[in-house]
Structure formats: C-alpha cells, structure tokens
Design a protein around this motif. Structure first.
Motif, PDB file in Angstrom:
ATOM      1  N   ASP A  48       0.910  -1.295   0.096  1.00  0.00           N
ATOM      2  CA  ASP A  48      -0.012  -0.104  -0.060  1.00  0.00           C
ATOM      3  C   ASP A  48       1.041   1.300  -0.094  1.00  0.00           C
ATOM      4  OD1 ASP A  48       0.514   0.958   2.697  1.00  0.00           O
ATOM      5  OD2 ASP A  48      -0.661  -0.696   3.362  1.00  0.00           O
ATOM      6  N   ALA A  49       0.341   2.342  -0.159  1.00  0.00           N
ATOM      7  CA  ALA A  49       0.988   3.628  -0.142  1.00  0.00           C
ATOM      8  C   ALA A  49       1.868   3.910   0.923  1.00  0.00           C
ATOM      9  CB  ALA A  49      -0.095   4.784  -0.583  1.00  0.00           C
ATOM     10  N   GLY A  50       1.632   3.507   2.297  1.00  0.00           N
ATOM     11  CA  GLY A  50       2.526   3.904   3.168  1.00  0.00           C
ATOM     12  C   GLY A  50       3.633   3.255   2.812  1.00  0.00           C
ATOM     13  N   TYR A  51       4.076   2.431   2.177  1.00  0.00           N
ATOM     14  CA  TYR A  51       5.474   2.039   1.761  1.00  0.00           C
ATOM     15  C   TYR A  51       6.146   2.748   0.655  1.00  0.00           C
ATOM     16  CZ  TYR A  51       4.566  -1.897   4.974  1.00  0.00           C
ATOM     17  OH  TYR A  51       4.321  -2.570   5.819  1.00  0.00           O
ATOM     18  N   SER A  52       5.518   3.739   0.129  1.00  0.00           N
ATOM     19  CA  SER A  52       5.895   4.483  -1.076  1.00  0.00           C
ATOM     20  C   SER A  52       7.032   5.486  -0.542  1.00  0.00           C
ATOM     21  CB  SER A  52       4.843   5.183  -1.557  1.00  0.00           C
ATOM     22  OG  SER A  52       5.045   6.361  -2.452  1.00  0.00           O
ATOM     23  N   GLU A  55      13.253   6.600  -2.613  1.00  0.00           N
ATOM     24  CA  GLU A  55      14.130   5.722  -2.159  1.00  0.00           C
ATOM     25  C   GLU A  55      13.851   4.020  -2.356  1.00  0.00           C
ATOM     26  OE1 GLU A  55      16.852   4.598   1.798  1.00  0.00           O
ATOM     27  OE2 GLU A  55      15.880   6.493   1.522  1.00  0.00           O
ATOM     28  N   ASN A  56      12.546   3.736  -1.805  1.00  0.00           N
ATOM     29  CA  ASN A  56      12.286   2.274  -1.982  1.00  0.00           C
ATOM     30  C   ASN A  56      11.842   1.758  -3.471  1.00  0.00           C
ATOM     31  OD1 ASN A  56      12.316   1.893   0.683  1.00  0.00           O
ATOM     32  ND2 ASN A  56      10.224   2.292   1.099  1.00  0.00           N
ATOM     33  N   TYR A  57      11.306   2.775  -4.275  1.00  0.00           N
ATOM     34  CA  TYR A  57      11.531   2.501  -5.777  1.00  0.00           C
ATOM     35  C   TYR A  57      12.473   2.152  -6.445  1.00  0.00           C
ATOM     36  CZ  TYR A  57       6.630   4.517  -5.268  1.00  0.00           C
ATOM     37  OH  TYR A  57       5.168   4.943  -4.962  1.00  0.00           O
ATOM     38  N   PHE A  68       4.684  -2.198  -7.328  1.00  0.00           N
ATOM     39  CA  PHE A  68       3.205  -2.078  -7.570  1.00  0.00           C
ATOM     40  C   PHE A  68       2.726  -1.182  -6.258  1.00  0.00           C
ATOM     41  CE2 PHE A  68       3.994  -5.335 -10.328  1.00  0.00           C
ATOM     42  CZ  PHE A  68       3.029  -4.857 -11.630  1.00  0.00           C
ATOM     43  N   ILE A  69       3.245  -0.266  -5.919  1.00  0.00           N
ATOM     44  CA  ILE A  69       3.187   0.588  -4.808  1.00  0.00           C
ATOM     45  C   ILE A  69       2.557   1.940  -5.171  1.00  0.00           C
ATOM     46  CG2 ILE A  69       4.095   1.379  -2.632  1.00  0.00           C
ATOM     47  CD1 ILE A  69       6.218  -0.537  -2.835  1.00  0.00           C
ATOM     48  N   PRO A  70       1.531   2.341  -4.981  1.00  0.00           N
ATOM     49  CA  PRO A  70       0.859   3.421  -5.367  1.00  0.00           C
ATOM     50  C   PRO A  70       1.598   4.889  -4.458  1.00  0.00           C
ATOM     51  CG  PRO A  70      -0.749   2.666  -4.064  1.00  0.00           C
ATOM     52  CD  PRO A  70       0.381   1.614  -4.200  1.00  0.00           C
ATOM     53  N   ALA A  71       1.626   5.914  -5.116  1.00  0.00           N
ATOM     54  CA  ALA A  71       2.464   7.172  -4.708  1.00  0.00           C
ATOM     55  C   ALA A  71       1.594   7.666  -3.741  1.00  0.00           C
ATOM     56  CB  ALA A  71       2.696   8.246  -5.628  1.00  0.00           C
ATOM     57  N   LEU A  74      -0.947   9.827  -5.309  1.00  0.00           N
ATOM     58  CA  LEU A  74      -2.240   9.084  -6.001  1.00  0.00           C
ATOM     59  C   LEU A  74      -3.196   8.577  -5.227  1.00  0.00           C
ATOM     60  CD1 LEU A  74      -3.164   8.020  -8.876  1.00  0.00           C
ATOM     61  CD2 LEU A  74      -1.647   5.843  -8.623  1.00  0.00           C
ATOM     62  N   SER A  75      -2.898   7.810  -3.865  1.00  0.00           N
ATOM     63  CA  SER A  75      -3.905   7.532  -3.119  1.00  0.00           C
ATOM     64  C   SER A  75      -4.809   8.441  -2.548  1.00  0.00           C
ATOM     65  CB  SER A  75      -3.180   6.931  -1.918  1.00  0.00           C
ATOM     66  OG  SER A  75      -2.406   5.756  -2.465  1.00  0.00           O
ATOM     67  N   ARG A  76      -4.163   9.547  -2.153  1.00  0.00           N
ATOM     68  CA  ARG A  76      -5.045  10.693  -1.764  1.00  0.00           C
ATOM     69  C   ARG A  76      -6.060  11.297  -2.697  1.00  0.00           C
ATOM     70  NH1 ARG A  76      -1.626  14.488  -1.518  1.00  0.00           N
ATOM     71  NH2 ARG A  76      -2.651  15.801  -3.137  1.00  0.00           N
ATOM     72  N   LEU A  77      -5.778  11.095  -4.165  1.00  0.00           N
ATOM     73  CA  LEU A  77      -6.635  11.546  -5.176  1.00  0.00           C
ATOM     74  C   LEU A  77      -7.570  10.734  -5.298  1.00  0.00           C
ATOM     75  CD1 LEU A  77      -3.891  12.959  -7.947  1.00  0.00           C
ATOM     76  CD2 LEU A  77      -5.552  14.248  -6.475  1.00  0.00           C
ATOM     77  N   ILE A  78      -7.327   9.067  -5.265  1.00  0.00           N
ATOM     78  CA  ILE A  78      -8.297   7.987  -5.334  1.00  0.00           C
ATOM     79  C   ILE A  78      -9.172   8.439  -4.372  1.00  0.00           C
ATOM     80  CG2 ILE A  78      -8.454   5.819  -5.452  1.00  0.00           C
ATOM     81  CD1 ILE A  78      -6.098   5.442  -6.845  1.00  0.00           C
ATOM     82  N   TRP A  79      -8.783   8.403  -2.947  1.00  0.00           N
ATOM     83  CA  TRP A  79      -9.662   8.698  -1.661  1.00  0.00           C
ATOM     84  C   TRP A  79     -10.639   9.706  -1.968  1.00  0.00           C
ATOM     85  CZ3 TRP A  79     -11.636   6.079   1.969  1.00  0.00           C
ATOM     86  CH2 TRP A  79     -12.355   6.848   3.214  1.00  0.00           C
ATOM     87  N   GLU A  80     -10.078  10.780  -2.317  1.00  0.00           N
ATOM     88  CA  GLU A  80     -10.830  12.182  -2.521  1.00  0.00           C
ATOM     89  C   GLU A  80     -11.853  11.876  -3.547  1.00  0.00           C
ATOM     90  OE1 GLU A  80      -7.891  15.320  -3.294  1.00  0.00           O
ATOM     91  OE2 GLU A  80      -7.471  15.497  -1.126  1.00  0.00           O
TER      92      GLU A  80
END
Length: 86
Positions: A48-52, A55-57, A68-71, A74-80
């Motif tokens: 999930d986006a918490g691991y975004s 450096e990790n990518y 396959f880790i959303p930024a 991006l997660s915020r935009l989907i939630w909104e």
C-alpha cells in the motif's frame, strides 16, 4: 503474501516509531534470500501507499523487483474521488 496462492510469505511486528516506508528494505532484505533458498521466484512487490518512497522504488528496481506501490499523492486523489462520488 503470495497473491497467486494466498500464502503469507513474511510477518514481523515493528515498533510504531517509524513510517511503514522505513521498513520496506528490511522486509525485502529478509524475505528475498528466504524465497530464493526455497526456490521461489519473486518478481513483483505489492504494497500500500504507506510503503511509498522514491528511495524504496529505486531499491526495489536495484533488487530486480517490479513495484506496485501507489504514490502517496495518487492514493489521496483516489480517496478524494471516492468521497466525492458517495
């Protein structure tokens, strides 16, 4: 978790003093050799986006893993968007 076979491949409890994204490299570092030793092929890292983090990518790419880790943004935009639709 092995999403193809629904097998949990790693578990560890961490202290809540850091963000999730600060633990991803430790998880990969412990899991990748274990899977290799058992002959399992690991190609994709799904989280999930918490691991975004950038450096990790980069770390996952260096390890030969497709992420396959959303930024976070991006997660915020989907939630909104979901909030607007409901």
């Amino acid at each position: 978790m092995d999403t193809g076979h629904h097998v949990i491949t790693d578990i560890r409890a961490y202290h809540a003093d850091k963000k999730d994204n600060q633990y991803l490299q430790d998880i990969v570092g412990r899991l990748q050799p274990r899977l290799h030793k058992t002959g399992m092929l690991w190609r994709n890292c799904i989280a999930d986006a918490g691991y975004s983090s950038g450096e990790n990518y980069a770390y996952l790419e260096q390890k030969g893993l497709q992420s396959f880790i959303p930024a976070h943004s991006l997660s915020r935009l989907i939630w909104e968007d979901l909030q607007r639709r409901s």
